[in-house]
Design a protein around this motif. Structure first.
Motif, PDB file in Angstrom:
ATOM      1  N   MET A  24     -11.363  97.574  -0.787  1.00 16.30           N
ATOM      2  CA  MET A  24     -11.985  97.383  -2.106  1.00 16.30           C
ATOM      3  C   MET A  24     -10.976  96.799  -3.085  1.00 16.30           C
ATOM      4  O   MET A  24     -11.294  95.904  -3.870  1.00 16.30           O
ATOM      5  CB  MET A  24     -12.491  98.729  -2.665  1.00 16.30           C
ATOM      6  CG  MET A  24     -13.758  99.240  -2.006  1.00 16.30           C
ATOM      7  SD  MET A  24     -14.153 100.910  -2.601  1.00 16.30           S
ATOM      8  CE  MET A  24     -15.388 100.506  -3.815  1.00 16.30           C
ATOM      9  N   THR A  61     -20.592 100.212  -7.113  1.00 20.84           N
ATOM     10  CA  THR A  61     -20.107 100.023  -5.737  1.00 20.84           C
ATOM     11  C   THR A  61     -19.173 101.155  -5.363  1.00 20.84           C
ATOM     12  O   THR A  61     -19.260 101.736  -4.276  1.00 20.84           O
ATOM     13  CB  THR A  61     -19.319  98.694  -5.634  1.00 20.84           C
ATOM     14  OG1 THR A  61     -20.096  97.676  -6.230  1.00 20.84           O
ATOM     15  CG2 THR A  61     -19.004  98.350  -4.202  1.00 20.84           C
ATOM     16  N   PHE A  62     -18.272 101.464  -6.281  1.00 20.65           N
ATOM     17  CA  PHE A  62     -17.297 102.523  -6.072  1.00 20.65           C
ATOM     18  C   PHE A  62     -17.996 103.857  -5.818  1.00 20.65           C
ATOM     19  O   PHE A  62     -17.732 104.551  -4.830  1.00 20.65           O
ATOM     20  CB  PHE A  62     -16.386 102.592  -7.305  1.00 20.65           C
ATOM     21  CG  PHE A  62     -15.678 103.901  -7.507  1.00 20.65           C
ATOM     22  CD1 PHE A  62     -14.909 104.478  -6.501  1.00 20.65           C
ATOM     23  CD2 PHE A  62     -15.776 104.554  -8.730  1.00 20.65           C
ATOM     24  CE1 PHE A  62     -14.257 105.684  -6.711  1.00 20.65           C
ATOM     25  CE2 PHE A  62     -15.130 105.768  -8.936  1.00 20.65           C
ATOM     26  CZ  PHE A  62     -14.381 106.331  -7.925  1.00 20.65           C
ATOM     27  N   THR A  90     -19.970 103.909  -2.524  1.00 24.14           N
ATOM     28  CA  THR A  90     -19.073 103.992  -1.358  1.00 24.14           C
ATOM     29  C   THR A  90     -18.508 105.402  -1.233  1.00 24.14           C
ATOM     30  O   THR A  90     -18.371 105.934  -0.137  1.00 24.14           O
ATOM     31  CB  THR A  90     -17.918 102.967  -1.490  1.00 24.14           C
ATOM     32  OG1 THR A  90     -18.463 101.715  -1.878  1.00 24.14           O
ATOM     33  CG2 THR A  90     -17.170 102.820  -0.179  1.00 24.14           C
ATOM     34  N   ALA A  91     -18.184 105.999  -2.380  1.00 26.58           N
ATOM     35  CA  ALA A  91     -17.632 107.355  -2.377  1.00 26.58           C
ATOM     36  C   ALA A  91     -18.670 108.361  -1.862  1.00 26.58           C
ATOM     37  O   ALA A  91     -18.387 109.173  -0.976  1.00 26.58           O
ATOM     38  CB  ALA A  91     -17.176 107.729  -3.786  1.00 26.58           C
ATOM     39  N   GLU A 104     -11.084 101.763   3.616  1.00 27.51           N
ATOM     40  CA  GLU A 104     -12.119 101.110   2.822  1.00 27.51           C
ATOM     41  C   GLU A 104     -11.662 100.946   1.368  1.00 27.51           C
ATOM     42  O   GLU A 104     -11.950  99.941   0.717  1.00 27.51           O
ATOM     43  CB  GLU A 104     -13.386 101.978   2.855  1.00 27.51           C
ATOM     44  CG  GLU A 104     -14.633 101.201   3.171  1.00 27.51           C
ATOM     45  CD  GLU A 104     -15.809 102.128   3.424  1.00 27.51           C
ATOM     46  OE1 GLU A 104     -16.805 102.026   2.711  1.00 27.51           O
ATOM     47  OE2 GLU A 104     -15.706 102.990   4.329  1.00 27.51           O
ATOM     48  N   GLY A 150     -19.398 107.709   1.742  1.00 31.95           N
ATOM     49  CA  GLY A 150     -18.215 108.092   2.520  1.00 31.95           C
ATOM     50  C   GLY A 150     -18.198 109.589   2.771  1.00 31.95           C
ATOM     51  O   GLY A 150     -17.959 110.058   3.890  1.00 31.95           O
ATOM     52  N   GLN A 151     -18.484 110.345   1.715  1.00 34.72           N
ATOM     53  CA  GLN A 151     -18.525 111.803   1.850  1.00 34.72           C
ATOM     54  C   GLN A 151     -19.664 112.249   2.765  1.00 34.72           C
ATOM     55  O   GLN A 151     -19.493 113.103   3.617  1.00 34.72           O
ATOM     56  CB  GLN A 151     -18.709 112.461   0.479  1.00 34.72           C
ATOM     57  CG  GLN A 151     -17.489 112.371  -0.408  1.00 34.72           C
ATOM     58  CD  GLN A 151     -17.563 113.358  -1.571  1.00 34.72           C
ATOM     59  OE1 GLN A 151     -18.335 114.322  -1.534  1.00 34.72           O
ATOM     60  NE2 GLN A 151     -16.772 113.112  -2.595  1.00 34.72           N
ATOM     61  N   ARG A 158     -12.175 110.456  -4.434  1.00 36.22           N
ATOM     62  CA  ARG A 158     -13.633 110.550  -4.625  1.00 36.22           C
ATOM     63  C   ARG A 158     -14.368 110.505  -3.281  1.00 36.22           C
ATOM     64  O   ARG A 158     -15.584 110.495  -3.255  1.00 36.22           O
ATOM     65  CB  ARG A 158     -14.121 109.408  -5.508  1.00 36.22           C
ATOM     66  CG  ARG A 158     -13.573 109.453  -6.925  1.00 36.22           C
ATOM     67  CD  ARG A 158     -14.063 110.694  -7.661  1.00 36.22           C
ATOM     68  NE  ARG A 158     -13.535 110.779  -9.003  1.00 36.22           N
ATOM     69  CZ  ARG A 158     -12.580 111.624  -9.377  1.00 36.22           C
ATOM     70  NH1 ARG A 158     -12.024 112.441  -8.499  1.00 36.22           N
ATOM     71  NH2 ARG A 158     -12.159 111.660 -10.622  1.00 36.22           N
ATOM     72  N   GLY A 159     -13.590 110.362  -2.208  1.00 39.13           N
ATOM     73  CA  GLY A 159     -14.225 110.386  -0.893  1.00 39.13           C
ATOM     74  C   GLY A 159     -14.308 109.043  -0.202  1.00 39.13           C
ATOM     75  O   GLY A 159     -14.888 108.920   0.871  1.00 39.13           O
ATOM     76  N   VAL A 160     -13.755 107.989  -0.828  1.00 35.40           N
ATOM     77  CA  VAL A 160     -13.745 106.684  -0.167  1.00 35.40           C
ATOM     78  C   VAL A 160     -12.623 106.708   0.883  1.00 35.40           C
ATOM     79  O   VAL A 160     -11.475 106.976   0.546  1.00 35.40           O
ATOM     80  CB  VAL A 160     -13.462 105.553  -1.188  1.00 35.40           C
ATOM     81  CG1 VAL A 160     -13.463 104.198  -0.488  1.00 35.40           C
ATOM     82  CG2 VAL A 160     -14.479 105.571  -2.314  1.00 35.40           C
ATOM     83  N   PRO A 161     -12.952 106.451   2.151  1.00 37.38           N
ATOM     84  CA  PRO A 161     -11.905 106.452   3.178  1.00 37.38           C
ATOM     85  C   PRO A 161     -10.792 105.465   2.816  1.00 37.38           C
ATOM     86  O   PRO A 161     -11.059 104.403   2.258  1.00 37.38           O
ATOM     87  CB  PRO A 161     -12.636 106.009   4.445  1.00 37.38           C
ATOM     88  CG  PRO A 161     -14.066 106.329   4.197  1.00 37.38           C
ATOM     89  CD  PRO A 161     -14.276 106.166   2.714  1.00 37.38           C
TER      90      PRO A 161
END
Lengths: 251, 428
Positions: free
Chosen positions: B393, A99-100, A103-104, B389, A107-108, B383-386
């Protein structure tokens, strides 16, 4: 690729100057190593570049592909192509690894105006990358880094790197806590990612990691500055004679 | 004698809010009479009462029901679950909207019908478990409920019931003041799952009494929300027989005032009870979990897991007690309550209590309150997760320990989806 000019950084909480004018230019496709004694500011440099809270940039600049990154949020830096492999990857109970990572990645991609990957596409991508790093499916299902061994945590960092495909990778003491076999596995992962369009900044205490990841340039950092730069031989010199000789030489 | 008189006044005011029950004879009449007397002797809840220190009962005892314009989810929770639907509109059972009251292995009756019948087992449950739960801590709103309730269900499970019975509380009238009372008995070896959801009413008072017989199992999953202006006080009174099991989980999102009490008593040996709650509050939100577990049997296990995420001035309260009586050896009691504060304006008030008279027990409790882990947040964002968000999480991960207490995986996933949707809406 990465251009750091006269970077001065102090701690937010206390009036302590950590970086005192760092100048560093990493060209596209190059691998640079930063070595230096404890407290020289190596980790601070990696945190400031990736956007961790708690630091004040008092002077100087840092750009990635010409873009000022110091004003960006961490997630914006990631989307711009920066990646920090942590010295101590963080355990996050309750957040699934997959999931992480999804999402990363999405997101990018979203931030760059690219199409997001759906679940099936993502699964295929991760499986492919994980296989190359000898990461089993079970590890992917677990919460982020929870119950991972030191080696697993570092391999997980490399997996994230290979899925996210950053342009500039900063590796903060990736060799710490690894045995020889694990280090070799991690180094192989990094070497597989070496590419004309991707650069690395490898921060390490020891020369041994650099046996596996051959640097183009080695920098010695002391007291918040880069005091000496040279070829791979410089790392060997440190290994044989320690930092004292080099430091007295530049002083 | 000024004080008792004042107490009686408070009780009378509460009683005056509701119409008198239509059936006043038989077991129902007896229960109502006793409940009224109990309420009058204990009075309405007051701020100075030990268990109302953290929660102001003013909105619950106010003679006026303040209007509440309630939101309704487009796709309600549990929508995809194969279940028997029992629908209440503003606290009134609607036969028209409900499924037929027939399900294999279970007898279901509408409370108002059951009241005029001589149903042997209800006599031992209705108002009886509630009365047992009044000592040592008074629960006036529950006594009020027994005294005036005319709606609810009377349920007796005699086998493993294959589908959950789902209580859906619909709200239409902005100023409804609803009272619902369910009396449930799960017979020896039987099992039953009850689901509850819906805004219910502007002001809602619900009691659920459950007798779980030997080797029986009772599961309960409830979703309270998304009705922000609701004022709710709910009680669960459960008595557990030998080798029986109870699991109860509640998700609460929003609500200006919610007080959920769970009163659980072990009467038979080797039984287990888990009661859990996940609450997410934003702004004008007050959520109170008050739990009392009494171990009065040997080798029983109890577990309380309560998690609250609070922001923009929201308040969370946890009052949890484990009482282990002298003969309740080999008790395994556990309790954890945690608050996650997303800003400096919110507060989490916790009162964990252990009272142990047996000498061979393992009881532990923990209570923590803190902010989001900045290191974890940085790791995710790097890592790019806003950021928003990433925070969600971590919030979901925090609440998940409570959600994991849900026995059925599909129901747990439904609850997770509900929470995720709620958070996504907040993010906008």
């Amino acid at each position: 690729m990465l251009e750091i000019k006269n970077l001065h950084v102090s701690l937010e909480e206390e009036e302590k100057q950590i970086l005192k004018g760092v100048d560093l230019t990493v060209g596209a496709g190059q691998v640079h190593a930063i070595m230096g004694p404890n407290g020289s500011g190596k980790s601070t440099l990696s945190y400031v570049l990736s956007g961790r809270d708690g630091y004040d940039v008092t002077e100087g600049s840092a750009t990635l592909l010409g873009e000022d990154i110091l004003e960006m949020e961490p997630e914006e830096r990631a989307a711009a192509g920066l990646f920090l492999a942590f010295q101590y990857p963080v355990e996050i109970p309750g957040v699934g690894n997959m999931t992480f990572l999804r999402t990363a990645l999405n997101g990018q991609r979203k931030a760059r105006g690219e199409e997001e990957l759906n679940a099936a596409e993502f699964l295929k991508l991760v499986r492919e990358k994980a296989k190359a790093l000898k990461i089993d499916a079970d590890m992917l299902k677990r919460p982020v880094n929870v119950g991972f061994s030191g080696g697993e945590k570092k391999r997980n960092e490399i997996l994230q790197m290979s899925v996210l495909e950053p342009k500039m990778c900063i590796m903060d003491e990736t060799d710490s806590g690894l045995d020889v076999d694990a280090m070799k596995l991690v180094a192989d992962g990094v070497n597989a990612l070496r590419d004309a369009g991707r650069s690395f900044l490898v921060i390490t205490h020891y020369q041994r990691l650099l046996d596996h990841i051959q640097p183009d340039v080695v920098h010695i950092m002391a007291d918040g500055r880069i005091v000496k730069s040279g070829g791979p031989d410089l790392a060997l010199e440190v290994e044989n004679n320690g930092y004292a000789d080099i430091l007295s030489e530049v002083a | 004698m000024a004080l008792p008189a004042q107490k009686t006044d408070g009780a009378d005011l509460l009683l005056a809010r509701h119409p008198s029950p239509s059936v006043t004879t038989g077991w129902a009449g007896e229960a109502q009479t006793y409940a009224r007397a109990r309420l009058q002797s204990m009075g309405a809840p007051q701020r100075r009462d030990e268990y109302w220190k953290f929660t102001n009962p003013a909105l619950l005892i106010d003679p006026e029901t303040r209007a509440a314009v309630l939101e309704t989810d487009k796709v309600p929770v549990f929508d995809a679950v194969d279940r028997l639907k029992m629908v209440f509109v503003d606290g009134k059972f609607s036969a028209e909207l409900s499924d037929d009251l027939s399900l294999e292995g279970v007898e279901i009756e509408h409370l108002s019908d059951a009241m005029s019948k001589d149903i042997h087992w209800v006599r031992e449950v209705f108002g009886v478990l509630e009365a047992r739960g009044q000592t040592p801590v008074a629960r006036p709103m529950a006594a009020l409920n027994t005294a005036v309730a005319q709606d609810g269900l009377v349920i007796r499970a005699t086998a493993e019931v294959s589908r959950p019975i789902s209580m859906i509380y619909i709200h239409q009238d902005d100023s409804s003041d609803a009272v619902i009372h369910h009396a449930i008995r799960v017979e020896e070896g039987a099992s039953l799952t009850i689901l509850e959801n819906g805004p219910a009413a502007a002001r809602f008072n619900k009691v659920m009494e459950i007798e779980v017989a030997d080797r029986a199992a009772f599961n309960h999953v409830r979703a309270q929300g998304r009705d922000h202006e609701r004022k709710a006080t709910t009680h669960m009174f459960a008595v557990l027989g030998e080798e029986s099991q109870l699991k109860s989980f509640t998700l609460t999102v929003n609500g200006v005032l919610t007080r959920n009490e769970a009163v659980i008593e072990f009467k038979g040996d080797n039984a287990s009870a888990h009661v859990a709650g996940a609450a997410a509050g934003d702004g004008d939100f007050h959520h109170d979990d008050t739990v009392f577990v009494t171990h009065d049997a040997v080798n029983c296990e109890s577990r309380q897991v309560f998690k609250k995420v609070l922001r923009n001035g929201a308040t969370g309260v946890f009052q949890g007690k484990i009482l282990v009586k002298a003969d309740a050896q080999k008790t395994d009691g556990y309790q954890i309550s945690q608050g996650l504060l997303l800003d400096d304006d919110s507060q989490f008030l916790a009162k964990p209590e252990l009272e142990i008279y047996a000498d061979d027990v393992a009881c532990s409790h923990g209570s923590t309150c803190g902010a989001v882990d900045e290191t974890a947040l940085f790791y995710l964002t790097s890592r790019g997760v806003p950021r928003s968000e990433a925070q969600d999480m971590l919030v979901l991960a925090f609440l998940d320990e409570a959600i994991q207490e849900i026995e059925d995986d599909a129901l747990a996933d439904d609850i997770r989806a509900r929470l995720q949707a709620w958070m996504a809406r907040r993010r906008g």
